[in-house]
Design a protein around this motif. Sequence first.
Motif, PDB file in Angstrom:
ATOM      1  N   MET A   1      41.174  53.313  37.862  1.00 23.02           N
ATOM      2  CA  MET A   1      41.908  52.532  36.881  1.00 23.02           C
ATOM      3  C   MET A   1      41.578  53.078  35.499  1.00 23.02           C
ATOM      4  N   GLY A   2      42.585  53.301  34.674  1.00 20.32           N
ATOM      5  CA  GLY A   2      42.379  53.843  33.346  1.00 20.32           C
ATOM      6  C   GLY A   2      41.787  52.812  32.397  1.00 20.32           C
ATOM      7  N   ALA A   3      41.294  53.323  31.289  1.00 19.75           N
ATOM      8  CA  ALA A   3      40.644  52.459  30.301  1.00 19.75           C
ATOM      9  C   ALA A   3      41.620  51.435  29.717  1.00 19.75           C
ATOM     10  N   LEU A   4      42.853  51.866  29.448  1.00 18.92           N
ATOM     11  CA  LEU A   4      43.839  50.936  28.899  1.00 18.92           C
ATOM     12  C   LEU A   4      44.153  49.841  29.905  1.00 18.92           C
ATOM     13  N   ARG A   5      44.324  50.226  31.139  1.00 23.24           N
ATOM     14  CA  ARG A   5      44.622  49.240  32.188  1.00 23.24           C
ATOM     15  C   ARG A   5      43.465  48.259  32.344  1.00 23.24           C
ATOM     16  N   GLN A   6      42.239  48.740  32.278  1.00 23.24           N
ATOM     17  CA  GLN A   6      41.074  47.857  32.368  1.00 23.24           C
ATOM     18  C   GLN A   6      41.031  46.883  31.187  1.00 23.24           C
ATOM     19  N   ALA A   7      41.340  47.375  29.992  1.00 24.91           N
ATOM     20  CA  ALA A   7      41.333  46.522  28.799  1.00 24.91           C
ATOM     21  C   ALA A   7      42.415  45.445  28.908  1.00 24.91           C
ATOM     22  N   LEU A   8      43.605  45.831  29.348  1.00 24.77           N
ATOM     23  CA  LEU A   8      44.683  44.858  29.510  1.00 24.77           C
ATOM     24  C   LEU A   8      44.339  43.844  30.593  1.00 24.77           C
ATOM     25  N   ASP A   9      43.758  44.318  31.682  1.00 20.37           N
ATOM     26  CA  ASP A   9      43.360  43.434  32.766  1.00 20.37           C
ATOM     27  C   ASP A   9      42.324  42.422  32.268  1.00 20.37           C
ATOM     28  N   TRP A  10      41.328  42.887  31.530  1.00 19.33           N
ATOM     29  CA  TRP A  10      40.283  42.011  30.992  1.00 19.33           C
ATOM     30  C   TRP A  10      40.879  40.993  30.019  1.00 19.33           C
ATOM     31  N   THR A  11      41.836  41.425  29.197  1.00 18.23           N
ATOM     32  CA  THR A  11      42.415  40.561  28.176  1.00 18.23           C
ATOM     33  C   THR A  11      43.301  39.477  28.763  1.00 18.23           C
ATOM     34  N   PHE A  12      44.125  39.809  29.742  1.00 16.51           N
ATOM     35  CA  PHE A  12      45.147  38.882  30.213  1.00 16.51           C
ATOM     36  C   PHE A  12      44.873  38.244  31.567  1.00 16.51           C
ATOM     37  N   ARG A  13      43.858  38.687  32.299  1.00 14.59           N
ATOM     38  CA  ARG A  13      43.585  38.126  33.625  1.00 14.59           C
ATOM     39  C   ARG A  13      42.913  36.766  33.489  1.00 14.59           C
ATOM     40  N   SER A  14      43.494  35.748  34.150  1.00 13.07           N
ATOM     41  CA  SER A  14      42.944  34.399  34.127  1.00 13.07           C
ATOM     42  C   SER A  14      41.590  34.379  34.818  1.00 13.07           C
ATOM     43  N   ARG A  15      40.631  33.723  34.184  1.00  7.59           N
ATOM     44  CA  ARG A  15      39.293  33.603  34.772  1.00  7.59           C
ATOM     45  C   ARG A  15      39.244  32.514  35.835  1.00  7.59           C
ATOM     46  N   THR A  16      40.300  31.685  35.906  1.00  9.53           N
ATOM     47  CA  THR A  16      40.295  30.604  36.892  1.00  9.53           C
ATOM     48  C   THR A  16      40.988  30.974  38.196  1.00  9.53           C
ATOM     49  N   ASP A  17      42.118  31.698  38.122  1.00 13.38           N
ATOM     50  CA  ASP A  17      42.839  32.011  39.360  1.00 13.38           C
ATOM     51  C   ASP A  17      43.096  33.504  39.565  1.00 13.38           C
ATOM     52  N   GLY A  18      42.665  34.342  38.620  1.00 13.83           N
ATOM     53  CA  GLY A  18      42.805  35.785  38.767  1.00 13.83           C
ATOM     54  C   GLY A  18      44.177  36.346  38.472  1.00 13.83           C
ATOM     55  N   ARG A  19      45.129  35.493  38.086  1.00 16.24           N
ATOM     56  CA  ARG A  19      46.475  35.968  37.785  1.00 16.24           C
ATOM     57  C   ARG A  19      46.581  36.364  36.319  1.00 16.24           C
TER      58      ARG A  19
END
Length: 99
Positions: A1-19
């Motif tokens: 997974m690229g750095a940008l994808r990881q940053a976007l995933d970290w920013t927008f991924r819900s901590r409660t349900d993973g979506r």
Amino acid sequence: MGALRQALDWTFRSRTDGRITVGQWPNLPLWLFIGLTAVGFALDPAGTPGRLVRVGAALSLAWWALDEVVRGVNPWRRFLGAAVLVGGVVTWGMRGFTF
């Protein structure tokens, strides 16, 4: 997974349900803000009822923003709440602390 994808995933991924969560259905304080803002359009802005509605709308939006800062499901939602809080304080200050 690229750095940008990881940053976007970290920013927008819900901590409660993973979506991925960018926006959510409005909760009570946001519905109050929407409703009071709509009512405010029908009232005399210089009158006491208009002022009370504006104060209620501002407090509802501040309640929503603070709730997002404290309990937002991801960093994006927390940032959004913080931005609304800062924007509200700046706007209020520019108006000379009046409604």
